[in-house]
Design a protein around this motif. Structure first.
Motif, PDB file in Angstrom:
ATOM      1  N   LEU A 145      -8.746   3.423 -12.059  1.00  0.00           N
ATOM      2  CA  LEU A 145      -9.168   4.663 -11.389  1.00  0.00           C
ATOM      3  C   LEU A 145      -9.965   4.346 -10.121  1.00  0.00           C
ATOM      4  O   LEU A 145      -9.816   5.022  -9.101  1.00  0.00           O
ATOM      5  CB  LEU A 145     -10.002   5.545 -12.340  1.00  0.00           C
ATOM      6  CG  LEU A 145      -9.283   6.032 -13.607  1.00  0.00           C
ATOM      7  CD1 LEU A 145     -10.166   7.023 -14.366  1.00  0.00           C
ATOM      8  CD2 LEU A 145      -7.937   6.666 -13.303  1.00  0.00           C
ATOM      9  N   ALA A 197       0.821  -1.219   0.000  1.00  0.00           N
ATOM     10  CA  ALA A 197       0.000   0.000   0.000  1.00  0.00           C
ATOM     11  C   ALA A 197       0.854   1.269   0.000  1.00  0.00           C
ATOM     12  O   ALA A 197       0.410   2.320  -0.470  1.00  0.00           O
ATOM     13  CB  ALA A 197      -0.933  -0.008   1.201  1.00  0.00           C
ATOM     14  N   ILE A 249      -5.800   5.653  -2.691  1.00  0.00           N
ATOM     15  CA  ILE A 249      -5.124   6.953  -2.557  1.00  0.00           C
ATOM     16  C   ILE A 249      -6.099   8.056  -2.155  1.00  0.00           C
ATOM     17  O   ILE A 249      -5.748   8.948  -1.371  1.00  0.00           O
ATOM     18  CB  ILE A 249      -4.408   7.327  -3.888  1.00  0.00           C
ATOM     19  CG1 ILE A 249      -3.414   6.219  -4.280  1.00  0.00           C
ATOM     20  CG2 ILE A 249      -3.686   8.667  -3.771  1.00  0.00           C
ATOM     21  CD1 ILE A 249      -2.911   6.298  -5.703  1.00  0.00           C
ATOM     22  N   GLY A 250      -7.317   7.965  -2.676  1.00  0.00           N
ATOM     23  CA  GLY A 250      -8.311   8.987  -2.331  1.00  0.00           C
ATOM     24  C   GLY A 250      -8.622   9.870  -3.525  1.00  0.00           C
ATOM     25  O   GLY A 250      -7.951   9.844  -4.528  1.00  0.00           O
ATOM     26  N   ALA A 291      -7.467   3.176  -7.564  1.00  0.00           N
ATOM     27  CA  ALA A 291      -6.651   4.310  -7.118  1.00  0.00           C
ATOM     28  C   ALA A 291      -7.438   5.161  -6.133  1.00  0.00           C
ATOM     29  O   ALA A 291      -6.893   5.618  -5.107  1.00  0.00           O
ATOM     30  CB  ALA A 291      -6.204   5.143  -8.314  1.00  0.00           C
ATOM     31  N   TYR A 302      -1.722  12.085  -8.121  1.00  0.00           N
ATOM     32  CA  TYR A 302      -1.728  10.958  -7.174  1.00  0.00           C
ATOM     33  C   TYR A 302      -0.614  11.145  -6.145  1.00  0.00           C
ATOM     34  O   TYR A 302      -0.780  10.803  -4.974  1.00  0.00           O
ATOM     35  CB  TYR A 302      -1.537   9.622  -7.910  1.00  0.00           C
ATOM     36  CG  TYR A 302      -2.785   9.110  -8.597  1.00  0.00           C
ATOM     37  CD1 TYR A 302      -4.023   9.123  -7.954  1.00  0.00           C
ATOM     38  CD2 TYR A 302      -2.734   8.596  -9.883  1.00  0.00           C
ATOM     39  CE1 TYR A 302      -5.162   8.653  -8.583  1.00  0.00           C
ATOM     40  CE2 TYR A 302      -3.874   8.114 -10.526  1.00  0.00           C
ATOM     41  CZ  TYR A 302      -5.091   8.151  -9.865  1.00  0.00           C
ATOM     42  OH  TYR A 302      -6.224   7.686 -10.486  1.00  0.00           O
ATOM     43  N   ALA A 325       1.198   2.558  -3.513  1.00  0.00           N
ATOM     44  CA  ALA A 325      -0.061   2.654  -4.274  1.00  0.00           C
ATOM     45  C   ALA A 325       0.027   3.697  -5.386  1.00  0.00           C
ATOM     46  O   ALA A 325      -0.424   3.463  -6.512  1.00  0.00           O
ATOM     47  CB  ALA A 325      -1.223   2.968  -3.341  1.00  0.00           C
ATOM     48  N   SER A 326       0.639   4.852  -5.088  1.00  0.00           N
ATOM     49  CA  SER A 326       0.688   5.889  -6.132  1.00  0.00           C
ATOM     50  C   SER A 326       1.612   5.451  -7.273  1.00  0.00           C
ATOM     51  O   SER A 326       1.408   5.831  -8.426  1.00  0.00           O
ATOM     52  CB  SER A 326       1.111   7.237  -5.555  1.00  0.00           C
ATOM     53  OG  SER A 326       2.397   7.164  -4.989  1.00  0.00           O
ATOM     54  N   LYS A 341      -1.721  13.777  -3.621  1.00  0.00           N
ATOM     55  CA  LYS A 341      -2.736  13.237  -2.706  1.00  0.00           C
ATOM     56  C   LYS A 341      -2.137  12.293  -1.667  1.00  0.00           C
ATOM     57  O   LYS A 341      -2.506  12.334  -0.496  1.00  0.00           O
ATOM     58  CB  LYS A 341      -3.814  12.490  -3.505  1.00  0.00           C
ATOM     59  CG  LYS A 341      -4.767  13.414  -4.240  1.00  0.00           C
ATOM     60  CD  LYS A 341      -5.807  12.577  -4.967  1.00  0.00           C
ATOM     61  CE  LYS A 341      -6.584  13.403  -5.976  1.00  0.00           C
ATOM     62  NZ  LYS A 341      -7.358  12.527  -6.891  1.00  0.00           N
ATOM     63  N   ILE A 342      -1.223  11.421  -2.114  1.00  0.00           N
ATOM     64  CA  ILE A 342      -0.657  10.446  -1.175  1.00  0.00           C
ATOM     65  C   ILE A 342       0.181  11.167  -0.118  1.00  0.00           C
ATOM     66  O   ILE A 342       0.238  10.726   1.038  1.00  0.00           O
ATOM     67  CB  ILE A 342       0.110   9.322  -1.919  1.00  0.00           C
ATOM     68  CG1 ILE A 342      -0.039   8.014  -1.137  1.00  0.00           C
ATOM     69  CG2 ILE A 342       1.573   9.672  -2.158  1.00  0.00           C
ATOM     70  CD1 ILE A 342       0.141   6.754  -1.960  1.00  0.00           C
TER      71      ILE A 342
END
Lengths: 208, 208
Positions: free
Chosen positions: A200, A141, A207-208, A203, B163, A144-145, B166-167
């Protein structure tokens, strides 16, 4: 070889007034960058006890990512070579009728190769996108980005490659070849659309 | 420096089990590749009498593309440096209360820089996307697929960079900073969406 240049020199060569390297090589490079990023996410997951349940799957993805990365890296140079062959065919003599026929055949042959190559790139990018959306949700995790960016690069590489298929198809005269390529393009585009949406979604979850 | 590596070596380093370089550097590189491709399309247009009417505009775009290419290339290395600074801050001692406070401040400062940097990358990518969709329609038609790929790379770089913003935001505690960044993200996303649609429309007109 383009891939033996430094990134700075490659960017300068790319921006120059020479038409090669161009978008075809960049599409392949985008896929290779995505695949390498996906490899990294796999390596940051393999051996981490927190992700013990997915070890086998991630190891399989890693092996595929390595293979695709190598293929896409080769395609960076191969695409520019294919483009140069088309240019060389256009420069063949056309003084006599016989020369005209030979030149036209050479152009058609070079064009078909220049269309086949980015189609293969698009297929490889599709596989990278599929891996990226998966490791984004099952992999480390903290990366993740990175997995998300891997997917975006593959998606961009895929569509970039398809623009290169289409622009070459416009100069190809053999109808069955065009029809077959258009069917392949449709299949790739439709699968890409599903996988991109999945990317998407994953993500946004991670990630949010 | 990453940008002084050969493409092959960079891809190998990227795919390794070290978290840096990662998606942030790749987002910047995607933008730099898009910008260099846009430069090429401009250079294949400037001086061509068929495009005499748009010379002035294309020369302006070329100058901007060169500037953005340089900024985005710098960001490839800068993003990895910013990431390394965050990692270094996490490694600061935390034995005493005073050390804990200093460490926490250092992490927050490094995180804000690591969020600001990809935001700048996203803004540069937005400018590249705008240039790409424009040269696709006014530039040399033989380079239409190159302009289209330039736009796709900028679009992917933009979302990849966001991304990364955001992360990093997820670890930032200063509310006004978060709110300001989220507003900037919204503005960029909304403008990107319009320009990306325009790019696809222009590509379909020029390429099919």
């Amino acid at each position: 070889m383009l891939t033996q240049m430094t990134i700075t020199d490659f960017l300068e060569e790319l921006g120059s007034n020479s038409p090669a390297p161009g978008g075809g090589s960049i599409a392949a490079l985008a896929g290779a960058l995505g695949s390498a990023l996906a490899s990294m996410v796999c390596r940051l997951t393999v051996g981490n006890s927190k992700y013990a349940e997915v070890q086998a799957e991630v190891e399989t993805i890693l092996a595929e990512a390595e293979y695709l990365s190598a293929r896409l890296t080769q395609a960076v140079d191969a695409d520019t070579e294919a483009f140069n062959k088309v240019m060389a065919a256009y420069k063949l003599p056309k003084a006599t009728d016989e020369e005209k026929v030979l030149r036209s055949q050479a152009i058609q042959q070079a064009m078909q190769q220049a269309a086949n190559l980015p189609l293969n790139v698009a297929e490889c990018c599709l596989a990278v996108l599929n891996m990226a959306q998966r490791v984004l949700i099952i992999g480390n995790a903290n990366a993740a980005s990175d997995a998300a960016v891997a997917g975006l690069m593959a998606h961009a590489g895929l569509h970039g490659a398809l623009y290169n298929v289409k622009i070459n198809l416009a100069s190809i005269k053999e109808e069955p070849f065009i029809t077959a390529m258009q069917a392949k393009i449709q299949t790739i585009v439709s699968r890409d659309s599903q996988l991109h949406e999945q990317l998407l979604r994953n993500a946004s979850k991670m990630i949010g």
